[in-house]
Design a protein around this motif. Structure first.
Motif, PDB file in Angstrom:
ATOM      1  N   LYS A  21       0.844  -1.190   0.000  1.00 43.21           N
ATOM      2  CA  LYS A  21       0.000   0.000   0.000  1.00 43.21           C
ATOM      3  C   LYS A  21       0.885   1.247   0.000  1.00 43.21           C
ATOM      4  O   LYS A  21       1.887   1.298   0.691  1.00 43.21           O
ATOM      5  CB  LYS A  21      -0.882  -0.026   1.245  1.00 43.21           C
ATOM      6  N   LEU A  22       0.486   2.219  -0.774  1.00 34.35           N
ATOM      7  CA  LEU A  22       1.226   3.477  -0.816  1.00 34.35           C
ATOM      8  C   LEU A  22       0.953   4.281   0.444  1.00 34.35           C
ATOM      9  O   LEU A  22      -0.140   4.182   1.013  1.00 34.35           O
ATOM     10  CB  LEU A  22       0.798   4.286  -2.040  1.00 34.35           C
ATOM     11  N   PRO A  23       1.895   5.101   0.877  1.00 33.58           N
ATOM     12  CA  PRO A  23       1.639   5.979   2.019  1.00 33.58           C
ATOM     13  C   PRO A  23       0.434   6.882   1.725  1.00 33.58           C
ATOM     14  O   PRO A  23       0.162   7.222   0.574  1.00 33.58           O
ATOM     15  CB  PRO A  23       2.925   6.803   2.135  1.00 33.58           C
TER      16      PRO A  23
ATOM     17  N   LYS B  25       3.485  19.969  -4.716  1.00 35.05           N
ATOM     18  CA  LYS B  25       3.308  18.726  -3.958  1.00 35.05           C
ATOM     19  C   LYS B  25       4.085  17.575  -4.611  1.00 35.05           C
ATOM     20  O   LYS B  25       4.710  16.772  -3.921  1.00 35.05           O
ATOM     21  CB  LYS B  25       1.825  18.383  -3.853  1.00 35.05           C
ATOM     22  N   LEU B  26       4.059  17.521  -5.937  1.00 39.32           N
ATOM     23  CA  LEU B  26       4.816  16.485  -6.647  1.00 39.32           C
ATOM     24  C   LEU B  26       6.306  16.630  -6.353  1.00 39.32           C
ATOM     25  O   LEU B  26       6.984  15.648  -6.038  1.00 39.32           O
ATOM     26  CB  LEU B  26       4.561  16.561  -8.153  1.00 39.32           C
ATOM     27  N   SER B  27       6.815  17.838  -6.433  1.00 37.75           N
ATOM     28  CA  SER B  27       8.231  18.079  -6.150  1.00 37.75           C
ATOM     29  C   SER B  27       8.569  17.675  -4.717  1.00 37.75           C
ATOM     30  O   SER B  27       9.594  17.017  -4.460  1.00 37.75           O
ATOM     31  CB  SER B  27       8.547  19.557  -6.377  1.00 37.75           C
ATOM     32  N   PHE B  28       7.710  18.041  -3.780  1.00 40.39           N
ATOM     33  CA  PHE B  28       7.919  17.692  -2.369  1.00 40.39           C
ATOM     34  C   PHE B  28       7.952  16.180  -2.170  1.00 40.39           C
ATOM     35  O   PHE B  28       8.837  15.645  -1.501  1.00 40.39           O
ATOM     36  CB  PHE B  28       6.805  18.323  -1.514  1.00 40.39           C
ATOM     37  N   LEU B  29       6.974  15.470  -2.756  1.00 35.76           N
ATOM     38  CA  LEU B  29       6.903  14.018  -2.592  1.00 35.76           C
ATOM     39  C   LEU B  29       8.079  13.313  -3.252  1.00 35.76           C
ATOM     40  O   LEU B  29       8.588  12.310  -2.736  1.00 35.76           O
ATOM     41  CB  LEU B  29       5.574  13.479  -3.131  1.00 35.76           C
ATOM     42  N   LYS B  30       8.534  13.836  -4.391  1.00 37.01           N
ATOM     43  CA  LYS B  30       9.703  13.240  -5.046  1.00 37.01           C
ATOM     44  C   LYS B  30      10.928  13.327  -4.146  1.00 37.01           C
ATOM     45  O   LYS B  30      11.721  12.384  -4.066  1.00 37.01           O
ATOM     46  CB  LYS B  30       9.985  13.931  -6.383  1.00 37.01           C
TER      47      LYS B  30
ATOM     48  N   ASN C 163      14.323   7.835  -1.986  1.00 37.98           N
ATOM     49  CA  ASN C 163      14.988   6.554  -1.733  1.00 37.98           C
ATOM     50  C   ASN C 163      14.043   5.361  -1.838  1.00 37.98           C
ATOM     51  O   ASN C 163      14.453   4.234  -1.589  1.00 37.98           O
ATOM     52  CB  ASN C 163      15.665   6.562  -0.361  1.00 37.98           C
ATOM     53  N   ASN C 164      12.800   5.617  -2.195  1.00 35.69           N
ATOM     54  CA  ASN C 164      11.817   4.540  -2.347  1.00 35.69           C
ATOM     55  C   ASN C 164      11.580   4.335  -3.841  1.00 35.69           C
ATOM     56  O   ASN C 164      10.923   5.152  -4.496  1.00 35.69           O
ATOM     57  CB  ASN C 164      10.519   4.901  -1.626  1.00 35.69           C
TER      58      ASN C 164
ATOM     59  N   VAL D 190       9.767   2.219  -5.669  1.00 38.95           N
ATOM     60  CA  VAL D 190       8.392   2.034  -6.146  1.00 38.95           C
ATOM     61  C   VAL D 190       7.669   3.373  -6.235  1.00 38.95           C
ATOM     62  O   VAL D 190       7.049   3.707  -7.253  1.00 38.95           O
ATOM     63  CB  VAL D 190       7.617   1.052  -5.236  1.00 38.95           C
ATOM     64  N   ILE D 191       7.758   4.163  -5.171  1.00 38.02           N
ATOM     65  CA  ILE D 191       7.071   5.462  -5.157  1.00 38.02           C
ATOM     66  C   ILE D 191       7.717   6.412  -6.157  1.00 38.02           C
ATOM     67  O   ILE D 191       7.020   7.122  -6.887  1.00 38.02           O
ATOM     68  CB  ILE D 191       7.058   6.054  -3.739  1.00 38.02           C
ATOM     69  N   SER D 192       9.039   6.428  -6.213  1.00 38.28           N
ATOM     70  CA  SER D 192       9.736   7.316  -7.155  1.00 38.28           C
ATOM     71  C   SER D 192       9.334   7.009  -8.596  1.00 38.28           C
ATOM     72  O   SER D 192       9.086   7.935  -9.385  1.00 38.28           O
ATOM     73  CB  SER D 192      11.248   7.189  -7.007  1.00 38.28           C
ATOM     74  N   GLU D 193       9.250   5.739  -8.947  1.00 41.65           N
ATOM     75  CA  GLU D 193       8.845   5.368 -10.312  1.00 41.65           C
ATOM     76  C   GLU D 193       7.425   5.846 -10.604  1.00 41.65           C
ATOM     77  O   GLU D 193       7.142   6.344 -11.692  1.00 41.65           O
ATOM     78  CB  GLU D 193       8.957   3.856 -10.510  1.00 41.65           C
ATOM     79  N   LYS D 194       6.543   5.717  -9.623  1.00 36.81           N
ATOM     80  CA  LYS D 194       5.156   6.150  -9.784  1.00 36.81           C
ATOM     81  C   LYS D 194       5.095   7.665  -9.985  1.00 36.81           C
ATOM     82  O   LYS D 194       4.420   8.154 -10.882  1.00 36.81           O
ATOM     83  CB  LYS D 194       4.356   5.738  -8.540  1.00 36.81           C
ATOM     84  N   LEU D 195       5.813   8.401  -9.157  1.00 33.97           N
ATOM     85  CA  LEU D 195       5.793   9.860  -9.243  1.00 33.97           C
ATOM     86  C   LEU D 195       6.490  10.368 -10.504  1.00 33.97           C
ATOM     87  O   LEU D 195       6.078  11.381 -11.080  1.00 33.97           O
ATOM     88  CB  LEU D 195       6.441  10.474  -7.999  1.00 33.97           C
ATOM     89  N   ASN D 196       7.513   9.672 -10.951  1.00 31.96           N
ATOM     90  CA  ASN D 196       8.240  10.104 -12.149  1.00 31.96           C
ATOM     91  C   ASN D 196       7.450   9.906 -13.438  1.00 31.96           C
ATOM     92  O   ASN D 196       7.840  10.416 -14.483  1.00 31.96           O
ATOM     93  CB  ASN D 196       9.588   9.390 -12.239  1.00 31.96           C
ATOM     94  N   GLN D 197       6.335   9.203 -13.373  1.00 25.57           N
ATOM     95  CA  GLN D 197       5.477   9.042 -14.543  1.00 25.57           C
ATOM     96  C   GLN D 197       4.640  10.290 -14.818  1.00 25.57           C
ATOM     97  O   GLN D 197       4.072  10.431 -15.891  1.00 25.57           O
ATOM     98  CB  GLN D 197       4.534   7.848 -14.347  1.00 25.57           C
ATOM     99  N   LEU D 198       4.582  11.199 -13.856  1.00 26.35           N
ATOM    100  CA  LEU D 198       3.741  12.389 -13.975  1.00 26.35           C
ATOM    101  C   LEU D 198       4.523  13.560 -14.574  1.00 26.35           C
ATOM    102  O   LEU D 198       5.722  13.694 -14.354  1.00 26.35           O
ATOM    103  CB  LEU D 198       3.209  12.794 -12.598  1.00 26.35           C
ATOM    104  N   TRP D 199       3.799  14.407 -15.307  1.00 30.70           N
ATOM    105  CA  TRP D 199       4.408  15.637 -15.808  1.00 30.70           C
ATOM    106  C   TRP D 199       4.801  16.488 -14.609  1.00 30.70           C
ATOM    107  O   TRP D 199       4.007  16.674 -13.692  1.00 30.70           O
ATOM    108  CB  TRP D 199       3.411  16.420 -16.664  1.00 30.70           C
ATOM    109  N   PRO D 200       6.010  17.048 -14.593  1.00 33.73           N
ATOM    110  CA  PRO D 200       6.430  17.821 -13.422  1.00 33.73           C
ATOM    111  C   PRO D 200       5.731  19.178 -13.301  1.00 33.73           C
ATOM    112  O   PRO D 200       5.611  19.711 -12.208  1.00 33.73           O
ATOM    113  CB  PRO D 200       7.933  17.993 -13.619  1.00 33.73           C
ATOM    114  N   VAL D 201       5.270  19.731 -14.418  1.00 33.80           N
ATOM    115  CA  VAL D 201       4.616  21.045 -14.377  1.00 33.80           C
ATOM    116  C   VAL D 201       3.322  20.985 -15.181  1.00 33.80           C
ATOM    117  O   VAL D 201       3.347  20.719 -16.377  1.00 33.80           O
ATOM    118  CB  VAL D 201       5.541  22.150 -14.958  1.00 33.80           C
ATOM    119  N   VAL D 202       2.210  21.211 -14.483  1.00 33.30           N
ATOM    120  CA  VAL D 202       0.915  21.284 -15.174  1.00 33.30           C
ATOM    121  C   VAL D 202       0.200  22.601 -14.881  1.00 33.30           C
ATOM    122  O   VAL D 202      -0.765  22.943 -15.539  1.00 33.30           O
ATOM    123  CB  VAL D 202      -0.022  20.098 -14.795  1.00 33.30           C
ATOM    124  N   GLU D 203       0.688  23.329 -13.905  1.00 31.81           N
ATOM    125  CA  GLU D 203       0.062  24.596 -13.533  1.00 31.81           C
ATOM    126  C   GLU D 203       0.707  25.750 -14.296  1.00 31.81           C
ATOM    127  O   GLU D 203       1.890  25.699 -14.623  1.00 31.81           O
ATOM    128  CB  GLU D 203       0.238  24.850 -12.039  1.00 31.81           C
ATOM    129  N   PRO D 204      -0.071  26.802 -14.550  1.00 32.75           N
ATOM    130  CA  PRO D 204       0.518  27.995 -15.180  1.00 32.75           C
ATOM    131  C   PRO D 204       1.576  28.613 -14.259  1.00 32.75           C
ATOM    132  O   PRO D 204       1.504  28.463 -13.038  1.00 32.75           O
ATOM    133  CB  PRO D 204      -0.665  28.948 -15.338  1.00 32.75           C
TER     134      PRO D 204
END
Length: 122
Positions: A29-31, A75-80, A85-86, A88-102
């Motif tokens: 389970k993810l945190p 939040k994405l940057s913070f969680l990365k 060092n994890n 599984v979580i790093s791979e999941k987060l790295n699948q997301l675009w780093p910038v989606v907000e203006p």
């Protein structure tokens, strides 16, 4: 089918081995902070890809984007950083675009203040 005592032990041993190997293949389970973020970000990404085929639909999309997207880049940057060092979580987060907000967060806040809540959510 009647199993003799030795057969029962062998069968139960194989069942135990199989079940523990199967369970170890299932990702843990993810945190909570990561799971909550992924749900919010998935909603943001969904709405960013929707088409506003009329004014009402566009207003619904704007509302959804304004309620799900703000803060997700930070939040994405913070969680990365937090889970760097994890694997599984790093791979999941790295699948997301780093910038989606203006870039202009203040302008975005002003736009979102003017967006109406859809009638079906009132």
């Amino acid at each position: 089918m009647i199993l003799r005592s030795k057969q029962k032990i062998a069968f139960l041993s194989l069942l135990l081995i199989f079940s523990t190997q199967t369970l170890s293949a299932i990702p843990s389970k993810l945190p909570d902070d990561v799971a909550a973020f992924l749900i919010k970000r998935e909603a943001c990404d969904h709405w960013r890809g929707e088409e506003g085929y009329d004014a009402e639909r566009q207003a619904d999309i704007d509302w959804a984007i304004c309620t799900t997207c703000p803060g997700t880049d930070a939040k994405l940057s913070f969680l990365k950083k937090k889970y760097r060092n994890n694997k599984v979580i790093s791979e999941k987060l790295n699948q997301l675009w780093p910038v989606v907000e203006p870039e202009d967060k203040e302008a975005t806040k002003e736009i979102c203040k003017k967006v109406r809540k859809p009638a079906y959510q009132k």
